[in-house]
Design a protein around this motif. Structure first.
Motif, PDB file in Angstrom:
ATOM      1  N   HIS A   1       2.350   1.677  -3.473  1.00 50.19           N
ATOM      2  CA  HIS A   1       1.332   2.193  -4.398  1.00 50.19           C
ATOM      3  C   HIS A   1       1.100   3.691  -4.172  1.00 50.19           C
ATOM      4  O   HIS A   1       1.025   4.468  -5.131  1.00 50.19           O
ATOM      5  CB  HIS A   1       0.030   1.416  -4.213  1.00 50.19           C
ATOM      6  N   ALA A   2       1.013   4.105  -2.909  1.00 49.71           N
ATOM      7  CA  ALA A   2       0.780   5.520  -2.607  1.00 49.71           C
ATOM      8  C   ALA A   2       1.968   6.379  -3.028  1.00 49.71           C
ATOM      9  O   ALA A   2       1.788   7.498  -3.518  1.00 49.71           O
ATOM     10  CB  ALA A   2       0.508   5.698  -1.121  1.00 49.71           C
TER      11      ALA A   2
ATOM     12  N   LYS B   1       0.831  -1.208   0.000  1.00 49.32           N
ATOM     13  CA  LYS B   1       0.000   0.000   0.000  1.00 49.32           C
ATOM     14  C   LYS B   1       0.864   1.256   0.000  1.00 49.32           C
ATOM     15  O   LYS B   1       0.561   2.233  -0.681  1.00 49.32           O
ATOM     16  CB  LYS B   1      -0.933   0.012   1.209  1.00 49.32           C
ATOM     17  N   THR B   2       1.944   1.226   0.778  1.00 52.35           N
ATOM     18  CA  THR B   2       2.850   2.374   0.829  1.00 52.35           C
ATOM     19  C   THR B   2       3.527   2.578  -0.524  1.00 52.35           C
ATOM     20  O   THR B   2       3.653   3.706  -0.998  1.00 52.35           O
ATOM     21  CB  THR B   2       3.910   2.178   1.933  1.00 52.35           C
TER      22      THR B   2
ATOM     23  N   THR C   1       2.224  11.528   0.124  1.00 54.54           N
ATOM     24  CA  THR C   1       2.415  10.301   0.891  1.00 54.54           C
ATOM     25  C   THR C   1       3.513  10.472   1.927  1.00 54.54           C
ATOM     26  O   THR C   1       3.376  10.040   3.075  1.00 54.54           O
ATOM     27  CB  THR C   1       2.755   9.139  -0.058  1.00 54.54           C
TER      28      THR C   1
ATOM     29  N   ARG D   1       1.765   6.838  -6.757  1.00 51.61           N
ATOM     30  CA  ARG D   1       0.619   7.640  -7.184  1.00 51.61           C
ATOM     31  C   ARG D   1       0.775   9.121  -6.838  1.00 51.61           C
ATOM     32  O   ARG D   1       0.570   9.979  -7.682  1.00 51.61           O
ATOM     33  CB  ARG D   1      -0.648   7.091  -6.538  1.00 51.61           C
TER      34      ARG D   1
END
Length: 159
Positions: free
Chosen positions: A7-8, A4-5, A16, A11
């Motif tokens: 991906h953030a 998740k980190t 983030t 993005r």
């Protein structure tokens, strides 16, 4: 959590890193993943420094404000002042949160709260709460005990 980190960071990297400083479990992961992804030091350093400098006051200030409010000598309108201070803080927080949800309502998939807070409701509720928060802050600033509170606060924050 690591995926998740990652991906953030891909993005929206700057946001983030900045937000990662404020969330406990992600605090050590964000620099780790940024290093693993070969994120440019310039792209990492600026939000990291801003986050490092801003998170201690953000975490400590509510407790300091409450502690100073408690230390105001008891009087006939002390309870009203404390209540107004609490209401102002809650209204400000709620208004910021609703404005944030309203801004994100068009760009994200519906979640559990979208049933009670659809974009049409947020369109009038968020500005109304923001106006109520501004009114409460104006009342707070004009309250007779505010100079005493400001003096005590200055005494605590002074180095």
């Amino acid at each position: 959590m690591l995926t998740k980190t990652e991906h953030a960071l891909h993005r929206h990297s700057m946001m983030t890193i900045l937000v990662g400083r404020f969330i406990g479990p992600t605090r050590p992961l964000v620099p780790l993943v940024a290093g693993m992804l070969d994120l440019s030091p310039y792209k990492f350093a600026i939000p990291n420094i801003i986050g490092c400098v801003s998170w201690p006051p953000v975490y400590l200030l509510p407790g300091i404000l409450a502690g100073v409010a408690i230390s105001i000598p008891a009087g006939e309108s002390t309870g009203q002042f404390r209540l107004l201070l609490l209401c102002s803080a809650l209204l400000l927080w709620l208004a910021c949160w609703l404005l944030w949800r309203w801004g994100r309502s068009t760009r994200r998939a519906p979640d559990r709260l979208s049933r009670w807070l659809p974009a049409a409701r947020l369109r009038w509720l968020a500005p109304l709460l923001a106006l109520a928060a501004v009114a409460a802050i104006v009342l707070l600033v004009r309250y007779p005990l505010m100079p005493l509170y400001a003096g005590l606060l200055w005494h605590v924050l002074r180095f």
